[in-house]
Design a protein around this motif. Structure first.
Motif, PDB file in Angstrom:
ATOM      1  N   LYS A  51       0.831  -1.206   0.000  1.00  0.00           N
ATOM      2  CA  LYS A  51       0.000   0.000   0.000  1.00  0.00           C
ATOM      3  C   LYS A  51       0.864   1.255   0.000  1.00  0.00           C
ATOM      4  O   LYS A  51       0.603   2.211  -0.731  1.00  0.00           O
ATOM      5  CB  LYS A  51      -0.926  -0.002   1.211  1.00  0.00           C
ATOM      6  N   ARG A  52       1.932   1.262   0.823  1.00  0.00           N
ATOM      7  CA  ARG A  52       2.850   2.408   0.842  1.00  0.00           C
ATOM      8  C   ARG A  52       3.506   2.601  -0.519  1.00  0.00           C
ATOM      9  O   ARG A  52       3.654   3.733  -0.993  1.00  0.00           O
ATOM     10  CB  ARG A  52       3.929   2.200   1.905  1.00  0.00           C
ATOM     11  N   SER A  53       3.911   1.502  -1.148  1.00  0.00           N
ATOM     12  CA  SER A  53       4.557   1.593  -2.459  1.00  0.00           C
ATOM     13  C   SER A  53       3.605   2.180  -3.490  1.00  0.00           C
ATOM     14  O   SER A  53       3.998   3.027  -4.306  1.00  0.00           O
ATOM     15  CB  SER A  53       5.033   0.213  -2.916  1.00  0.00           C
ATOM     16  N   ILE A  54       2.355   1.730  -3.471  1.00  0.00           N
ATOM     17  CA  ILE A  54       1.356   2.257  -4.413  1.00  0.00           C
ATOM     18  C   ILE A  54       1.117   3.740  -4.149  1.00  0.00           C
ATOM     19  O   ILE A  54       1.046   4.545  -5.084  1.00  0.00           O
ATOM     20  CB  ILE A  54       0.049   1.445  -4.315  1.00  0.00           C
ATOM     21  N   ASP A  55       0.998   4.125  -2.882  1.00  0.00           N
ATOM     22  CA  ASP A  55       0.796   5.539  -2.546  1.00  0.00           C
ATOM     23  C   ASP A  55       1.981   6.389  -3.009  1.00  0.00           C
ATOM     24  O   ASP A  55       1.796   7.495  -3.529  1.00  0.00           O
ATOM     25  CB  ASP A  55       0.580   5.710  -1.048  1.00  0.00           C
ATOM     26  N   ASN A  56       3.194   5.879  -2.825  1.00  0.00           N
ATOM     27  CA  ASN A  56       4.382   6.603  -3.292  1.00  0.00           C
ATOM     28  C   ASN A  56       4.367   6.749  -4.807  1.00  0.00           C
ATOM     29  O   ASN A  56       4.703   7.805  -5.345  1.00  0.00           O
ATOM     30  CB  ASN A  56       5.655   5.903  -2.839  1.00  0.00           C
ATOM     31  N   PHE A  57       3.990   5.683  -5.508  1.00  0.00           N
ATOM     32  CA  PHE A  57       3.935   5.727  -6.972  1.00  0.00           C
ATOM     33  C   PHE A  57       2.905   6.759  -7.429  1.00  0.00           C
ATOM     34  O   PHE A  57       3.155   7.552  -8.349  1.00  0.00           O
ATOM     35  CB  PHE A  57       3.601   4.338  -7.526  1.00  0.00           C
ATOM     36  N   LYS A  58       1.732   6.765  -6.780  1.00  0.00           N
ATOM     37  CA  LYS A  58       0.697   7.751  -7.134  1.00  0.00           C
ATOM     38  C   LYS A  58       1.190   9.174  -6.902  1.00  0.00           C
ATOM     39  O   LYS A  58       0.912  10.074  -7.699  1.00  0.00           O
ATOM     40  CB  LYS A  58      -0.566   7.507  -6.311  1.00  0.00           C
ATOM     41  N   ALA A  59       1.918   9.372  -5.824  1.00  0.00           N
ATOM     42  CA  ALA A  59       2.442  10.710  -5.528  1.00  0.00           C
ATOM     43  C   ALA A  59       3.444  11.145  -6.598  1.00  0.00           C
ATOM     44  O   ALA A  59       3.431  12.306  -7.039  1.00  0.00           O
ATOM     45  CB  ALA A  59       3.103  10.726  -4.158  1.00  0.00           C
ATOM     46  N   ILE A  60       4.289  10.238  -7.035  1.00  0.00           N
ATOM     47  CA  ILE A  60       5.271  10.564  -8.078  1.00  0.00           C
ATOM     48  C   ILE A  60       4.566  10.885  -9.385  1.00  0.00           C
ATOM     49  O   ILE A  60       4.904  11.867 -10.064  1.00  0.00           O
ATOM     50  CB  ILE A  60       6.276   9.404  -8.254  1.00  0.00           C
ATOM     51  N   VAL A  61       3.566  10.083  -9.759  1.00  0.00           N
ATOM     52  CA  VAL A  61       2.813  10.336 -10.995  1.00  0.00           C
ATOM     53  C   VAL A  61       2.105  11.681 -10.903  1.00  0.00           C
ATOM     54  O   VAL A  61       2.105  12.467 -11.863  1.00  0.00           O
ATOM     55  CB  VAL A  61       1.816   9.188 -11.265  1.00  0.00           C
ATOM     56  N   GLY A  62       1.510  11.981  -9.752  1.00  0.00           N
ATOM     57  CA  GLY A  62       0.844  13.264  -9.573  1.00  0.00           C
ATOM     58  C   GLY A  62       1.811  14.429  -9.694  1.00  0.00           C
ATOM     59  O   GLY A  62       1.494  15.460 -10.293  1.00  0.00           O
ATOM     60  N   PHE A  63       3.027  14.271  -9.169  1.00  0.00           N
ATOM     61  CA  PHE A  63       4.036  15.321  -9.266  1.00  0.00           C
ATOM     62  C   PHE A  63       4.461  15.526 -10.728  1.00  0.00           C
ATOM     63  O   PHE A  63       4.610  16.660 -11.194  1.00  0.00           O
ATOM     64  CB  PHE A  63       5.239  14.967  -8.391  1.00  0.00           C
ATOM     65  N   ILE A  64       4.630  14.433 -11.454  1.00  0.00           N
ATOM     66  CA  ILE A  64       5.013  14.535 -12.875  1.00  0.00           C
ATOM     67  C   ILE A  64       3.910  15.240 -13.655  1.00  0.00           C
ATOM     68  O   ILE A  64       4.192  16.108 -14.503  1.00  0.00           O
ATOM     69  CB  ILE A  64       5.320  13.138 -13.448  1.00  0.00           C
ATOM     70  N   LYS A  65       2.648  14.900 -13.391  1.00  0.00           N
ATOM     71  CA  LYS A  65       1.536  15.583 -14.070  1.00  0.00           C
ATOM     72  C   LYS A  65       1.522  17.066 -13.743  1.00  0.00           C
ATOM     73  O   LYS A  65       1.293  17.905 -14.617  1.00  0.00           O
ATOM     74  CB  LYS A  65       0.208  14.954 -13.655  1.00  0.00           C
ATOM     75  N   PHE A  66       1.792  17.404 -12.490  1.00  0.00           N
ATOM     76  CA  PHE A  66       1.837  18.800 -12.067  1.00  0.00           C
ATOM     77  C   PHE A  66       2.919  19.547 -12.843  1.00  0.00           C
ATOM     78  O   PHE A  66       2.688  20.652 -13.354  1.00  0.00           O
ATOM     79  CB  PHE A  66       2.096  18.875 -10.561  1.00  0.00           C
ATOM     80  N   LEU A  67       4.111  18.952 -12.947  1.00  0.00           N
ATOM     81  CA  LEU A  67       5.189  19.606 -13.688  1.00  0.00           C
ATOM     82  C   LEU A  67       4.837  19.764 -15.160  1.00  0.00           C
ATOM     83  O   LEU A  67       5.098  20.805 -15.773  1.00  0.00           O
ATOM     84  CB  LEU A  67       6.481  18.796 -13.555  1.00  0.00           C
ATOM     85  N   ARG A  68       4.221  18.724 -15.752  1.00  0.00           N
ATOM     86  CA  ARG A  68       3.846  18.785 -17.168  1.00  0.00           C
ATOM     87  C   ARG A  68       2.809  19.874 -17.401  1.00  0.00           C
ATOM     88  O   ARG A  68       2.901  20.647 -18.368  1.00  0.00           O
ATOM     89  CB  ARG A  68       3.311  17.423 -17.610  1.00  0.00           C
TER      90      ARG A  68
END
Length: 110
Positions: A84-101
């Motif tokens: 669950k922590r790994s999935i949450d971390n992955f979602k946070a990274i994807v969200g950050f990449i979308k924010f930068l894009r």
């Protein structure tokens, strides 16, 4: 015998007579002592219930307390929490990449 002499005896036995060392440790534990050994092979003997608390242990952060409690839980519960922590971390990274894009695309429009 005092605790220092017992510690010195265990240090010597640990190096030279490992089988006698194991027997002696068992005797001491049955007598109500706790035995600590560091990575250098040096021992510390204390009466059970009077363990030493270093300032590091006394000032533990809540995260480290959670880690100690996690070890008491079932392996499947720990695995589920880790996933669950790994999935949450992955979602946070994807969200950050979308924010930068999105920010990069907004800069191009002006």
């Amino acid at each position: 015998m005092n605790l220092d002499s017992i510690s010195q005896e265990l240090d010597r036995l640990y190096v030279f007579e490992i089988s006698r060392y194991i027997e002696r440790c068992d005797e001491l534990k049955k007598s109500g002592f706790k035995i600590y050994r560091n990575s250098d092979g040096q021992h510390k003997v204390v009466l059970a219930g009077q363990g030493t608390q270093s300032t590091h242990k006394a000032k533990r952060q809540p995260e480290s307390r959670e880690a100690v409690n996690d070890k008491k839980e079932n392996i499947f519960i720990r695995a589920r929490k880790k996933i669950k922590r790994s999935i949450d971390n992955f979602k946070a990274i994807v969200g950050f990449i979308k924010f930068l894009r999105d920010n990069q695309n907004n800069d191009r429009m002006y």
